[in-house]
Design a protein around this motif. Structure first.
Motif, PDB file in Angstrom:
ATOM      1  N   ILE A   1       0.851  -1.190   0.000  1.00 59.24           N
ATOM      2  CA  ILE A   1       0.000   0.000   0.000  1.00 59.24           C
ATOM      3  C   ILE A   1       0.885   1.237   0.000  1.00 59.24           C
ATOM      4  O   ILE A   1       1.769   1.379   0.843  1.00 59.24           O
ATOM      5  CB  ILE A   1      -0.936  -0.002   1.222  1.00 59.24           C
ATOM      6  CG1 ILE A   1      -1.939  -1.162   1.105  1.00 59.24           C
ATOM      7  CG2 ILE A   1      -1.674   1.329   1.344  1.00 59.24           C
ATOM      8  CD1 ILE A   1      -2.850  -1.325   2.314  1.00 59.24           C
ATOM      9  N   GLN A   2       0.645   2.115  -0.970  1.00 58.56           N
ATOM     10  CA  GLN A   2       1.413   3.359  -1.021  1.00 58.56           C
ATOM     11  C   GLN A   2       0.784   4.385  -0.082  1.00 58.56           C
ATOM     12  O   GLN A   2      -0.414   4.682  -0.171  1.00 58.56           O
ATOM     13  CB  GLN A   2       1.457   3.940  -2.435  1.00 58.56           C
ATOM     14  CG  GLN A   2       2.401   5.142  -2.521  1.00 58.56           C
ATOM     15  CD  GLN A   2       2.258   5.938  -3.795  1.00 58.56           C
ATOM     16  OE1 GLN A   2       1.221   6.542  -4.031  1.00 58.56           O
ATOM     17  NE2 GLN A   2       3.310   5.942  -4.619  1.00 58.56           N
ATOM     18  N   LEU A   3       1.580   4.932   0.824  1.00 56.59           N
ATOM     19  CA  LEU A   3       1.134   5.963   1.745  1.00 56.59           C
ATOM     20  C   LEU A   3       1.399   7.331   1.130  1.00 56.59           C
ATOM     21  O   LEU A   3       2.548   7.717   0.916  1.00 56.59           O
ATOM     22  CB  LEU A   3       1.866   5.838   3.085  1.00 56.59           C
ATOM     23  CG  LEU A   3       1.759   4.489   3.792  1.00 56.59           C
ATOM     24  CD1 LEU A   3       2.517   4.518   5.118  1.00 56.59           C
ATOM     25  CD2 LEU A   3       0.304   4.087   4.009  1.00 56.59           C
ATOM     26  N   MET A   4       0.328   8.064   0.835  1.00 53.55           N
ATOM     27  CA  MET A   4       0.447   9.344   0.132  1.00 53.55           C
ATOM     28  C   MET A   4      -0.292  10.435   0.896  1.00 53.55           C
ATOM     29  O   MET A   4      -1.512  10.387   1.023  1.00 53.55           O
ATOM     30  CB  MET A   4      -0.112   9.245  -1.291  1.00 53.55           C
ATOM     31  CG  MET A   4       0.020  10.532  -2.085  1.00 53.55           C
ATOM     32  SD  MET A   4      -0.596  10.383  -3.797  1.00 53.55           S
ATOM     33  CE  MET A   4      -2.343  10.704  -3.574  1.00 53.55           C
TER      34      MET A   4
ATOM     35  N   HIS B   1       5.273   7.736  -0.347  1.00 54.46           N
ATOM     36  CA  HIS B   1       5.256   8.572  -1.550  1.00 54.46           C
ATOM     37  C   HIS B   1       6.011   9.870  -1.275  1.00 54.46           C
ATOM     38  O   HIS B   1       5.528  10.754  -0.575  1.00 54.46           O
ATOM     39  CB  HIS B   1       3.817   8.877  -1.937  1.00 54.46           C
ATOM     40  CG  HIS B   1       3.636   9.339  -3.351  1.00 54.46           C
ATOM     41  ND1 HIS B   1       4.663   9.838  -4.119  1.00 54.46           N
ATOM     42  CD2 HIS B   1       2.537   9.376  -4.155  1.00 54.46           C
ATOM     43  CE1 HIS B   1       4.198  10.163  -5.322  1.00 54.46           C
ATOM     44  NE2 HIS B   1       2.905   9.886  -5.361  1.00 54.46           N
ATOM     45  N   GLY B   2       7.208   9.977  -1.854  1.00 54.66           N
ATOM     46  CA  GLY B   2       8.004  11.185  -1.707  1.00 54.66           C
ATOM     47  C   GLY B   2       8.198  11.906  -3.028  1.00 54.66           C
ATOM     48  O   GLY B   2       9.199  12.603  -3.217  1.00 54.66           O
ATOM     49  N   ALA B   3       7.227  11.742  -3.938  1.00 50.38           N
ATOM     50  CA  ALA B   3       7.382  12.235  -5.307  1.00 50.38           C
ATOM     51  C   ALA B   3       6.184  13.082  -5.736  1.00 50.38           C
ATOM     52  O   ALA B   3       5.266  13.343  -4.962  1.00 50.38           O
ATOM     53  CB  ALA B   3       7.532  11.031  -6.250  1.00 50.38           C
ATOM     54  N   ASN B   4       6.242  13.546  -6.988  1.00 53.45           N
ATOM     55  CA  ASN B   4       5.095  14.116  -7.708  1.00 53.45           C
ATOM     56  C   ASN B   4       4.445  15.336  -7.049  1.00 53.45           C
ATOM     57  O   ASN B   4       3.267  15.605  -7.258  1.00 53.45           O
ATOM     58  CB  ASN B   4       4.022  13.045  -7.934  1.00 53.45           C
ATOM     59  CG  ASN B   4       4.485  11.950  -8.862  1.00 53.45           C
ATOM     60  OD1 ASN B   4       5.645  11.933  -9.280  1.00 53.45           O
ATOM     61  ND2 ASN B   4       3.611  11.021  -9.188  1.00 53.45           N
ATOM     62  N   GLY B   5       5.209  16.053  -6.247  1.00 50.00           N
ATOM     63  CA  GLY B   5       4.696  17.297  -5.704  1.00 50.00           C
ATOM     64  C   GLY B   5       3.802  17.171  -4.491  1.00 50.00           C
ATOM     65  O   GLY B   5       3.134  18.143  -4.118  1.00 50.00           O
TER      66      GLY B   5
ATOM     67  N   PHE C   1      12.226  15.605   7.163  1.00 48.33           N
ATOM     68  CA  PHE C   1      10.896  15.021   7.322  1.00 48.33           C
ATOM     69  C   PHE C   1      10.815  13.666   6.634  1.00 48.33           C
ATOM     70  O   PHE C   1      10.322  12.689   7.219  1.00 48.33           O
ATOM     71  CB  PHE C   1       9.841  15.979   6.753  1.00 48.33           C
ATOM     72  CG  PHE C   1       8.446  15.437   6.772  1.00 48.33           C
ATOM     73  CD1 PHE C   1       7.827  15.079   7.959  1.00 48.33           C
ATOM     74  CD2 PHE C   1       7.730  15.300   5.595  1.00 48.33           C
ATOM     75  CE1 PHE C   1       6.521  14.592   7.982  1.00 48.33           C
ATOM     76  CE2 PHE C   1       6.429  14.809   5.590  1.00 48.33           C
ATOM     77  CZ  PHE C   1       5.825  14.454   6.787  1.00 48.33           C
ATOM     78  N   ALA C   2      11.309  13.573   5.410  1.00 46.83           N
ATOM     79  CA  ALA C   2      11.266  12.298   4.679  1.00 46.83           C
ATOM     80  C   ALA C   2      12.062  11.220   5.407  1.00 46.83           C
ATOM     81  O   ALA C   2      11.620  10.062   5.508  1.00 46.83           O
ATOM     82  CB  ALA C   2      11.797  12.482   3.263  1.00 46.83           C
ATOM     83  N   VAL C   3      13.221  11.582   5.903  1.00 47.97           N
ATOM     84  CA  VAL C   3      14.057  10.605   6.612  1.00 47.97           C
ATOM     85  C   VAL C   3      13.378  10.177   7.904  1.00 47.97           C
ATOM     86  O   VAL C   3      13.391   8.986   8.259  1.00 47.97           O
ATOM     87  CB  VAL C   3      15.458  11.186   6.877  1.00 47.97           C
ATOM     88  CG1 VAL C   3      16.293  10.220   7.723  1.00 47.97           C
ATOM     89  CG2 VAL C   3      16.165  11.484   5.553  1.00 47.97           C
ATOM     90  N   GLU C   4      12.740  11.111   8.588  1.00 50.55           N
ATOM     91  CA  GLU C   4      12.023  10.751   9.811  1.00 50.55           C
ATOM     92  C   GLU C   4      10.840   9.837   9.524  1.00 50.55           C
ATOM     93  O   GLU C   4      10.581   8.888  10.280  1.00 50.55           O
ATOM     94  CB  GLU C   4      11.552  12.017  10.534  1.00 50.55           C
ATOM     95  CG  GLU C   4      12.688  12.805  11.179  1.00 50.55           C
ATOM     96  CD  GLU C   4      12.217  14.041  11.924  1.00 50.55           C
ATOM     97  OE1 GLU C   4      13.051  14.669  12.613  1.00 50.55           O
ATOM     98  OE2 GLU C   4      11.018  14.384  11.814  1.00 50.55           O
TER      99      GLU C   4
ATOM    100  N   GLY D   1       9.337   0.646   1.290  1.00 47.13           N
ATOM    101  CA  GLY D   1       9.946   1.278   0.126  1.00 47.13           C
ATOM    102  C   GLY D   1       9.642   2.764   0.134  1.00 47.13           C
ATOM    103  O   GLY D   1       8.788   3.236   0.894  1.00 47.13           O
ATOM    104  N   ILE D   2      10.333   3.513  -0.706  1.00 47.02           N
ATOM    105  CA  ILE D   2      10.069   4.952  -0.828  1.00 47.02           C
ATOM    106  C   ILE D   2      10.199   5.348  -2.280  1.00 47.02           C
ATOM    107  O   ILE D   2      11.061   4.829  -3.008  1.00 47.02           O
ATOM    108  CB  ILE D   2      11.014   5.784   0.068  1.00 47.02           C
ATOM    109  CG1 ILE D   2      10.614   7.262   0.056  1.00 47.02           C
ATOM    110  CG2 ILE D   2      12.477   5.592  -0.311  1.00 47.02           C
ATOM    111  CD1 ILE D   2      11.281   8.089   1.147  1.00 47.02           C
ATOM    112  N   ARG D   3       9.327   6.248  -2.719  1.00 51.20           N
ATOM    113  CA  ARG D   3       9.323   6.702  -4.113  1.00 51.20           C
ATOM    114  C   ARG D   3       9.752   8.164  -4.194  1.00 51.20           C
ATOM    115  O   ARG D   3       9.286   8.999  -3.413  1.00 51.20           O
ATOM    116  CB  ARG D   3       7.929   6.549  -4.720  1.00 51.20           C
ATOM    117  CG  ARG D   3       7.920   6.718  -6.241  1.00 51.20           C
ATOM    118  CD  ARG D   3       6.520   6.610  -6.813  1.00 51.20           C
ATOM    119  NE  ARG D   3       6.557   6.157  -8.205  1.00 51.20           N
ATOM    120  CZ  ARG D   3       5.638   6.474  -9.115  1.00 51.20           C
ATOM    121  NH1 ARG D   3       4.619   7.249  -8.803  1.00 51.20           N
ATOM    122  NH2 ARG D   3       5.735   6.008 -10.347  1.00 51.20           N
ATOM    123  N   ILE D   4      10.613   8.480  -5.157  1.00 52.22           N
ATOM    124  CA  ILE D   4      11.063   9.841  -5.391  1.00 52.22           C
ATOM    125  C   ILE D   4      10.975  10.154  -6.880  1.00 52.22           C
ATOM    126  O   ILE D   4      10.914   9.251  -7.724  1.00 52.22           O
ATOM    127  CB  ILE D   4      12.506  10.075  -4.893  1.00 52.22           C
ATOM    128  CG1 ILE D   4      13.495   9.138  -5.614  1.00 52.22           C
ATOM    129  CG2 ILE D   4      12.589   9.906  -3.378  1.00 52.22           C
ATOM    130  CD1 ILE D   4      14.955   9.410  -5.284  1.00 52.22           C
TER     131      ILE D   4
END
Length: 353
Positions: free
Chosen positions: A98-101, A175-179, A207-210, A225-228
């Motif tokens: 599941i992608q967390l966005m 989800h660390g991408a797409n604005g 924040f992303a690292v935390e 996983g993480i998306r950029i």
């Protein structure tokens, strides 16, 4: 070169039978309170032959919703709904995360359960309109999260990850991408903070690292996983120091030993190759707008370990078999991408020889 796609691989704790995975795609077909349905379960189960299904963006809290009819993963109802989906996929011998966005400022009050003002790193209004039940509306100026609220949002990601596992998911993707929210912290046009989450590169990636650290602690790094999307201007993002920020981000994330890094390719191969050299585990690549042969070459050349496809997977529930056999592909229908029922969702035909 297509042969490279069919070798199994292990991403963290998730064993994949091959290397052709399904990218996250917003479809806006959950209930108004964000609960996945039997129709969603059918859609994902139809695509279970992909090496891995990465679900549509799923909000970790009420503030995280930006679009209509998107799913959540922060209530017991959400967990029960997602359990229907994961059970259906597992019954079809698939693997699903599941992608967390959290959308941050890319939102409108009419689309959120509490009808509150959107939140963001800074009070900078995004350009563009948002589709709502009453039509297109201008996205408002968001409210800047306090330092304490940023920490609380990290905890919301942690709890959402635990809820995803409780719902039967094999893992989560941040989800660390797409604005969206994490990306908004990266970019200098959306992050004008003066606390420890703004200013320097190290502060803007904090924040992303935390979030990644909290999720990995909660469910295990091997299921995280993480998306950029370096340099991606989508959703009114303007990154001024991509070549400095993303190497720093990857250096900070690497010790966590996450299951994978998912990169949405931005057209410049130089930073992609640099990230490939830095990243210690599985690299998943989405080279949007290219054919399967081009993407398979990335696996053959060692640029990617796994590739993801979006609209091809949307329109071809049996994409894996079609690629294996060289069968023609269905054409996606953009008119049915968002919202609606079965049409353009579960009614794409499978190939018959």
């Amino acid at each position: 070169m297509l042969n490279a796609l069919w070798n199994p691989i292990v991403a963290g704790e998730i064993s994949l039978p091959h290397r052709l995975a399904m990218a996250p795609l917003t479809r806006s077909r959950s209930t108004p309170n964000g609960v996945p349905t039997e129709l969603n379960a059918e859609y994902y189960a139809q695509r279970a032959s992909h090496a891995l299904i990465i679900t549509e963006g799923t909000q970790p809290n009420a503030d995280g919703q930006g679009y209509t009819l998107t799913p959540g993963i922060y209530t017991e109802e959400h967990i029960a709904g997602w359990r229907k989906v994961t059970d259906a996929v597992h019954k079809a011998h698939g693997r699903i995360i599941i992608q967390l966005m959290h959308v941050g400022r890319i939102a409108h009050p009419d689309n959120t359960p509490h009808h509150g003002q959107p939140v963001a790193p800074s009070a900078v209004q995004p350009k563009g309109d948002m589709f709502t039940a009453s039509g297109l509306q201008e996205m408002p100026v968001p409210r800047e999260l306090t330092t304490e609220e940023v920490a609380a949002t990290v905890d919301d990601f942690r709890r959402a990850a635990a809820a995803a596992i409780a719902a039967g998911a094999d893992g989560v993707e941040i989800h660390g991408a797409n604005g969206y929210l994490l990306h908004q912290f990266f970019a200098t046009n959306t992050n004008q903070r003066t606390d420890r989450y703004g200013g320097s590169v190290d502060n803007r990636i904090r924040f992303a690292v935390e979030v990644a650290t909290a999720v990995a602690e909660e469910i295990g790094a091997g299921r995280t996983g993480i998306r950029i999307s370096p340099g991606n201007p989508f959703n009114d993002i303007a990154e001024s120091d991509t070549h400095d920020l993303y190497p720093a981000l990857v250096r900070a994330l690497a010790p966590l030993n996450l299951a994978y890094l998912h990169v949405l390719h931005g057209g410049d191969d130089e930073p992609l190759h640099a990230l490939r050299k830095q990243w210690p585990t599985t690299l998943v690549l989405n080279r949007a707008g290219t054919d399967i042969a081009t993407r398979a070459q990335d696996v053959q050349d060692g640029i990617a370990d796994v590739i993801t496809v979006g609209t091809m997977a949307l329109a071809n529930p049996d994409l894996v078999e079609r690629v294996r056999t060289g069968a023609p592909l269905n054409t996606p229908d953009p008119e049915t991408f968002y919202g609606g029922g079965e049409a353009g969702y579960t009614d794409y035909p499978t190939h018959t020889a």
